[in-house]
Every structure is written in C-alpha cells, then in structure tokens.
Design a protein around this motif. Structure first.
Motif, PDB file in Angstrom:
ATOM      1  N   ASP A   2      35.207 -21.379 -25.236  1.00  0.00           N
ATOM      2  CA  ASP A   2      36.053 -20.503 -26.056  1.00  0.00           C
ATOM      3  C   ASP A   2      35.154 -19.552 -26.827  1.00  0.00           C
ATOM      4  N   GLY A   3      35.444 -18.287 -26.760  1.00  0.00           N
ATOM      5  CA  GLY A   3      34.641 -17.297 -27.467  1.00  0.00           C
ATOM      6  C   GLY A   3      34.312 -16.132 -26.540  1.00  0.00           C
ATOM      7  N   PRO A   4      33.351 -15.301 -26.930  1.00  0.00           N
ATOM      8  CA  PRO A   4      32.428 -15.486 -28.054  1.00  0.00           C
ATOM      9  C   PRO A   4      33.006 -15.011 -29.377  1.00  0.00           C
ATOM     10  N   PHE A   5      32.356 -15.472 -30.467  1.00  0.00           N
ATOM     11  CA  PHE A   5      32.735 -15.092 -31.816  1.00  0.00           C
ATOM     12  C   PHE A   5      31.559 -14.408 -32.504  1.00  0.00           C
ATOM     13  N   GLY A   6      31.891 -13.474 -33.386  1.00  0.00           N
ATOM     14  CA  GLY A   6      30.866 -12.665 -34.044  1.00  0.00           C
ATOM     15  C   GLY A   6      30.152 -13.407 -35.149  1.00  0.00           C
ATOM     16  N   THR A   7      28.905 -13.028 -35.381  1.00  0.00           N
ATOM     17  CA  THR A   7      28.105 -13.554 -36.481  1.00  0.00           C
ATOM     18  C   THR A   7      27.328 -12.422 -37.123  1.00  0.00           C
ATOM     19  N   VAL A   8      26.610 -12.772 -38.158  1.00  0.00           N
ATOM     20  CA  VAL A   8      25.828 -11.783 -38.900  1.00  0.00           C
ATOM     21  C   VAL A   8      24.714 -11.196 -38.049  1.00  0.00           C
ATOM     22  N   SER A   9      24.232 -11.944 -37.048  1.00  0.00           N
ATOM     23  CA  SER A   9      23.117 -11.460 -36.222  1.00  0.00           C
ATOM     24  C   SER A   9      23.485 -10.251 -35.376  1.00  0.00           C
ATOM     25  N   GLU A  10      24.766  -9.968 -35.235  1.00  0.00           N
ATOM     26  CA  GLU A  10      25.179  -8.779 -34.489  1.00  0.00           C
ATOM     27  C   GLU A  10      24.647  -7.502 -35.135  1.00  0.00           C
ATOM     28  N   ASP A  11      24.358  -7.572 -36.423  1.00  0.00           N
ATOM     29  CA  ASP A  11      23.944  -6.372 -37.157  1.00  0.00           C
ATOM     30  C   ASP A  11      22.447  -6.107 -37.092  1.00  0.00           C
ATOM     31  N   VAL A  12      21.717  -6.915 -36.314  1.00  0.00           N
ATOM     32  CA  VAL A  12      20.257  -6.826 -36.359  1.00  0.00           C
ATOM     33  C   VAL A  12      19.739  -5.443 -35.995  1.00  0.00           C
ATOM     34  N   PHE A  13      20.391  -4.768 -35.037  1.00  0.00           N
ATOM     35  CA  PHE A  13      19.908  -3.460 -34.608  1.00  0.00           C
ATOM     36  C   PHE A  13      20.370  -2.324 -35.526  1.00  0.00           C
ATOM     37  N   GLN A  14      21.048  -2.683 -36.624  1.00  0.00           N
ATOM     38  CA  GLN A  14      21.451  -1.679 -37.612  1.00  0.00           C
ATOM     39  C   GLN A  14      20.349  -1.440 -38.650  1.00  0.00           C
ATOM     40  N   TYR A  15      19.290  -2.243 -38.587  1.00  0.00           N
ATOM     41  CA  TYR A  15      18.207  -2.144 -39.565  1.00  0.00           C
ATOM     42  C   TYR A  15      16.987  -1.477 -38.951  1.00  0.00           C
ATOM     43  N   GLU A  16      16.278  -0.744 -39.767  1.00  0.00           N
ATOM     44  CA  GLU A  16      15.024  -0.122 -39.320  1.00  0.00           C
ATOM     45  C   GLU A  16      13.960  -1.188 -39.057  1.00  0.00           C
ATOM     46  N   VAL A  17      13.925  -2.186 -39.922  1.00  0.00           N
ATOM     47  CA  VAL A  17      12.977  -3.292 -39.798  1.00  0.00           C
ATOM     48  C   VAL A  17      13.769  -4.590 -39.861  1.00  0.00           C
ATOM     49  N   ALA A  18      13.483  -5.522 -38.949  1.00  0.00           N
ATOM     50  CA  ALA A  18      14.197  -6.802 -38.919  1.00  0.00           C
ATOM     51  C   ALA A  18      13.204  -7.945 -39.005  1.00  0.00           C
ATOM     52  N   VAL A  19      13.530  -8.923 -39.850  1.00  0.00           N
ATOM     53  CA  VAL A  19      12.734 -10.139 -39.980  1.00  0.00           C
ATOM     54  C   VAL A  19      13.592 -11.286 -39.464  1.00  0.00           C
ATOM     55  N   LEU A  20      13.151 -11.932 -38.398  1.00  0.00           N
ATOM     56  CA  LEU A  20      13.900 -13.019 -37.770  1.00  0.00           C
ATOM     57  C   LEU A  20      13.175 -14.331 -38.032  1.00  0.00           C
ATOM     58  N   VAL A  21      13.889 -15.303 -38.611  1.00  0.00           N
ATOM     59  CA  VAL A  21      13.289 -16.596 -38.938  1.00  0.00           C
ATOM     60  C   VAL A  21      14.130 -17.695 -38.307  1.00  0.00           C
ATOM     61  N   GLY A  22      13.519 -18.438 -37.381  1.00  0.00           N
ATOM     62  CA  GLY A  22      14.201 -19.547 -36.719  1.00  0.00           C
ATOM     63  C   GLY A  22      13.468 -20.843 -36.969  1.00  0.00           C
ATOM     64  N   ALA A  23      14.224 -21.901 -37.271  1.00  0.00           N
ATOM     65  CA  ALA A  23      13.641 -23.225 -37.487  1.00  0.00           C
ATOM     66  C   ALA A  23      14.110 -24.154 -36.381  1.00  0.00           C
ATOM     67  N   GLY A  24      13.192 -24.598 -35.522  1.00  0.00           N
ATOM     68  CA  GLY A  24      13.551 -25.477 -34.429  1.00  0.00           C
ATOM     69  C   GLY A  24      14.505 -24.816 -33.455  1.00  0.00           C
ATOM     70  N   ILE A  25      15.630 -25.496 -33.184  1.00  0.00           N
ATOM     71  CA  ILE A  25      16.638 -24.952 -32.269  1.00  0.00           C
ATOM     72  C   ILE A  25      17.334 -23.736 -32.875  1.00  0.00           C
ATOM     73  N   GLY A  26      17.080 -23.483 -34.160  1.00  0.00           N
ATOM     74  CA  GLY A  26      17.624 -22.294 -34.820  1.00  0.00           C
ATOM     75  C   GLY A  26      17.071 -20.990 -34.273  1.00  0.00           C
ATOM     76  N   VAL A  27      16.178 -21.073 -33.312  1.00  0.00           N
ATOM     77  CA  VAL A  27      15.640 -19.870 -32.686  1.00  0.00           C
ATOM     78  C   VAL A  27      16.634 -19.238 -31.718  1.00  0.00           C
ATOM     79  N   THR A  28      17.700 -19.966 -31.367  1.00  0.00           N
ATOM     80  CA  THR A  28      18.587 -19.520 -30.282  1.00  0.00           C
ATOM     81  C   THR A  28      19.190 -18.125 -30.471  1.00  0.00           C
ATOM     82  N   PRO A  29      19.720 -17.762 -31.652  1.00  0.00           N
ATOM     83  CA  PRO A  29      20.276 -16.407 -31.757  1.00  0.00           C
ATOM     84  C   PRO A  29      19.223 -15.324 -31.593  1.00  0.00           C
ATOM     85  N   PHE A  30      17.986 -15.633 -31.949  1.00  0.00           N
ATOM     86  CA  PHE A  30      16.925 -14.640 -31.866  1.00  0.00           C
ATOM     87  C   PHE A  30      16.378 -14.523 -30.446  1.00  0.00           C
TER      88      PHE A  30
END
Length: 572
Positions: free
Chosen positions: A390-418
């Motif tokens: 079921d999905g997909p559903f939107g999240t805050v990461s959709e906005d990553v390309f709206q920034y001039e500079v992006a800092v992505l921080v993933g911890a363990g399996i938290g790397v998946t959206p990045f």
C-alpha cells in the motif's frame, strides 16, 4: 565560528517553525475556548439550575471536558489519514517550505491530541464519579431538601420527567454505572483508551510492534462507544416550556408547595441532553473509512517480486513491480505478508530511485514480524510468498532537492531513504539533468557493525566513479562512522590506512571510528556555504535528532540572506 546565544537560537527556531507554533497555539486556544464556553454555560444557565442543586460544579466540569473530548476525537484521525497528507503535500509542493512544515509533524500532533484526550477523559471520569455519588446521596436523603425532592420526582409520571438517574435508594453507584448506556460505554471507552496509550510508548512500539498495532485498533471500540455514549440522556435540564411556566429563580425557594395550590409553582419538567458526539466524529470517520477503502483497493493490486537479496546483518532486500506504481525519493510503503499475518501492515522506506523500473525496500530483523518474513524468504525459493503493498506515501525527504545544500544523516538501517536520494542523483548525472537545484550533498552514515556498510557499498562506489568521470568530485561529501568495534578492527584499519581504498568498505573514503562531532561539522558547513539554505535530513534515533536540531538552531543566522539550516526528520 562562535556559537550564537540562547536568544538567537530561539529566534532561529521561531523563524523556521512559526506556522507550526501558530497551528498549535490555535488548537490549544480552541480547547480553552470550548472548555470555558461549556463550563460557563452549565454553571450559569437557568436550564441546569436544578441539576446543579444535586451535582454542584462537577456538572460543569463533566460537560466542559465532554465537549473538548468531542473536539479532539474529531481531530485525532486526521493526522493519520496518509493519503490526505500526501495529497496536501503534493498540492503544497509549490509552497514555501515553512508552509509544508506542519505536514511533517503529523504524528507528533497525533500524539499531542491523544494526550489531550487523556487529560479531558480524566477530568470527565472524575467529575462523573462525583456526580454519581451525589445522585446516590440525594436519592437516599430524607431531610426534605430541594436535592432530595428533585431526586424523588416520579419517574413514571408526567412525561417521564425525572432528574436523578438513580431511581431507588437501594441502587448502588456501581450498579447504576454498569447498567446505564453512558456508564457502560464510558468504562469500555476509557479502558480502550488506556490500552491504546500505554501500548504506544516508544519501548513497546519499537520492541513489540505487533502488540502496539493490535491494541491501537481499539480506536474502533473507542469511537463506537463515544458515538452512543450520550444516548442514555443522564444529564438532564429543565425544558423551555417548564422554565417559562415555573422559572427556578421564582420557584426554587417554594419547592415544598409545588402543585399544592392553584397559585403555586408547577413541578419542573426535565429532558435529557441529546447526544452530540456523533455530530463531531461523523465527518472524520467518513474520511477515514474512504482512506481505508482506498488503501485496501491499492493493496489488492498484484505485486511481482523480481529479486530477493540477503545482505549481511540479517537485512532482506526485495525488488518488486506493481502496475501503475509511481514514487518520489524518500517515500515509504506499507507491506503485508498474508502468510505471516492477514492484518499486520508495516512501513518501510523505499530504497529505489524514481528513475528505476522497479521499487525496492530493505528489511532489517527487528521484531517477530520482520524475523518471520526474513525466515520465510530464506526457506522458500519457489513459489515466493505473496506480498501486498500500500502506498507510496510522502515524507519530508521528498523536499531534499529543494535545497541548495543537503545534509543527509542515516543511522543503521535509517540510511534507506538516502539510498533512494543518492540513486536518483546518480541517474540525474547519467542523464545530465540541468534542473537539479542542489549543488552540494553531505552524507553521514553511522553504523554499529562493519557488515551494515555492505548494504549500499556498490551504490557509493558507483557514485564515486560517476562523479570522478564528470569532474564533480566536490558534489558529494560522504563519511562513514563505525560506532561498534574492537581492537582487532581498529588495528587492522590503522595498519592499512595508507592504502588507496578503505580496508573495511573498499571505498576511497576512509571509515571513521566513533561518532561525528556535530558542532565541528556544522561549523565547517556554515563556513563553506555562508549564504546558502541547508536542509538537514535525519532518519535515526531521537537522541541524534535532538543533537542535530540543536545544531541547526545554533548555526543558523537570523539574517535571511545568510546561512540557514532547516531540520527535517523521517517519521512514519
């Protein structure tokens, strides 16, 4: 760079979150207004003059809290209507990021509303405990007081115009509670609420997700009980006709002479307060039912598993296809495996890029359901177990390309959206996409064990090669941090430090031991981009979120022309 003081930090926070603050203040203001409005109405209205003679101020507390319960019960389902939120996020894609910010805090608002419901439930329950006790005492009273006379008004005569729901001196409070519609539904709804709230604490949600999932669906019981709670009409007020005939200001002092003479005041007539809860919840319930029907329809569409990969550290990768499936970077889906459980749906971030012909997820063993799923795919090669999506559903990461500079921080399996974001960047470079607004990405991946780095080694290696060929080595700055190691690993890495590639990952970027020094990292980024808007994205634990949020506030400038850090955290 010198860290700003507290006032500047607070100013930065307000500048970035003013709309969320305004929304919360408005919600709190509405709760206060509704409570005060209802309290004064029941405390001052002539209609409830005689009811107050029995119950006192507890009547106003019970009814004021009931009105606020109705309001918050109406609101609580809206933040979990995921299709509605995705629609609003898409509609607001052209809006300023500040206008979209409240959509990213939907689960926080859902929890705040739940806490408010608990507060008003406690007030409502305590007030009604006093009410039932006073009903019982006034029914048993033999002193000829006004409360005693009101409690003994005939229940079978004159249009069933009684005031006290306890009809006999022999009726106990417990019996009256469990034999009345209001009492029984109140007990059931309160029990369901307690179970939902206690099972939603972070420890249970993370370690016993199935328990949280099942008990949270007691909201159905809560909503049904709320809808029929007022059918008994226990809270009663004097009818308009009776007030016109025998106003309590004129007749309450002569209650011993009611109906005694022709010129005496008439005995007051009462009517139950009509049920109102259903009016508050019918619209959000209809919206939620539509949401569930839509999600059910989409979940029944066939999903084809094209590839299954078992990664180190008990991580399962599933690559799938589904007709009409369309995604954006950083989005997530809900997954169900009927062979494990027909009812349980679990959220997973998509690790594929929108440019790919399939969509994929990475599943780490973190509970009974995920362990059973991984075990099922390890045992069965053909046919593969059926998967519903079921999905997909939107999240805050959709906005990553709206920034001039992006800092992505993933911890363990938290790397998946990045992973999805980095893959999409690779495709954009391949296709020479000139519309890419982002000029620089800083990527931090923090893991406890070396095996976890193998999940996306190939992706990072491909990005290294692609950017080297295109002469864009400065576009991606990534760092890997290992937080769990022994002396053998550290010694082996030190002996091979001079090699061209990292001995642990095979990448050109060396692995660091320990955790990032975030103040140093933010200071360096702020110095390198003094006039840029920097989006900081995290998928990781709450303690890390606090550190990053604090750094965003500390190193943002109050001058909108200078560096601004916007913190964004994945929640689903």
């Amino acid at each position: 760079m010198e860290a700003p003081n507290f006032h500047l930090t607070m100013g930065n926070w307000l500048a970035n979150h003013w709309l969320s603050v305004l929304f919360l203040v408005s919600w709190l203001g509405l709760n206060i207004f509704l409570f005060v409005y209802a309290f004064l109405n029941y405390e001052k209205s002539d209609k409830y003059f005689y009811t107050r003679e029995i119950l006192g101020t507890a009547l106003a507390f019970a009814r004021a809290s009931a009105l606020c319960l109705n309001f918050n019960s109406m609101v609580i389902l809206l933040p979990v209507c995921r299709n509605l939120l995705s629609f609003l996020r898409g509609t607001c894609s052209f809006c300023n990021r500040t206008l979209r910010k409240p959509l990213d805090h939907n689960l926080i608002f859902h929890k705040l509303v739940a806490y408010m419901i608990c507060v008003f439930t406690a007030i409502h329950v305590v007030a009604h405990l006093f009410n039932f006790e006073r009903y019982s005492r006034s029914q048993q009273a033999m002193d000829g007081s006004l409360a005693s006379v009101l409690s003994n008004l005939a229940h079978e005569k004159e249009g069933d115009s009684w005031l006290n729901p306890i009809h006999s001196p022999n009726t106990t409070v417990m019996y009256a509670t469990f034999t009345s519609v209001a009492g029984l539904t109140g007990v059931i709804a309160t029990t369901a609420l307690v179970l939902m709230v206690t099972s939603a604490v972070e420890f249970i949600r993370r370690n016993y997700f199935e328990l949280f999932w099942y008990t949270h669906h007691l909201f159905i019981v809560y909503i049904i009980c709320l809808g029929i709670h007022g059918l008994g009409g226990i809270v009663r007020g004097q009818t308009e006709e009776s007030i016109g005939e025998s106003h309590p200001n004129n007749c309450s002092n002569s209650f011993r002479e009611w109906d005694k003479y022709e010129w005496s005041c008439r005995r007051p007539h009462f009517v139950g307060h009509p049920p109102e809860s259903w009016k508050w919840i019918v619209a959000p319930i209809a919206l939620y039912i539509f949401e569930r029907i839509l999600r059910f329809y989409r979940s029944q569409q066939k999903v084809v598993i094209t590839k299954v990969v078992m990664h180190p550290s008990k991580v399962l990768e599933l690559q799938m296809r589904k007709r009409g499936f369309s995604m954006e970077v950083g989005q997530y889906i809900f997954v169900n495996c009927p062979s494990i459980s027909f009812l349980e749906w679990h959220p997973f971030t998509l690790t594929s890029a929108p440019e790919e012909e399939f969509f994929s997820i990475h599943i780490r063993a973190a509970g009974d359901w995920t362990e059973n799923l991984i075990r099922t795919f390890e045992r069965q090669h053909s046919p593969l177990p059926r998967i519903e999506v079921d999905g997909p559903f939107g999240t805050v990461s959709e906005d990553v390309f709206q920034y001039e500079v992006a800092v992505l921080v993933g911890a363990g399996i938290g790397v998946t959206p990045f992973a999805s974001i980095l893959k999409s960047i690779w495709y954009k470079f391949q296709r020479a996409d000139n519309k890419l607004k982002t000029q620089k990405i800083y990527f931090y991946w923090i893991c406890r064990e070396t095996g976890a780095f193998a999940w996306f080694n190939n992706l990072l290696n491909s990005l290294e090669q692609e950017m080297e060929e295109l002469g864009k080595m400065d576009f991606l700055n990534y760092r890997l941090f290992l937080t769990g190691w022994d002396s053998n690993i550290a010694g082996h890495a030190a002996l091979n430090f001079d090699k061209a590639t990292d001995v642990l990952t095979g990448l050109k970027q060396k692995t660091s031991f320990g955790r990032p020094m975030w103040d140093n990292e933010f200071s360096r980024i702020a110095a390198a981009h003094p006039k840029s808007v920097v989006g900081v994205f995290l998928c990781g634990p709450r303690t890390l979120a606090k550190s990053l949020r604090r750094c965003c506030q500390r190193y943002s400038s109050l001058d909108p022309r200078k560096v601004q850090f916007y913190f964004n955290k994945e929640t689903f």
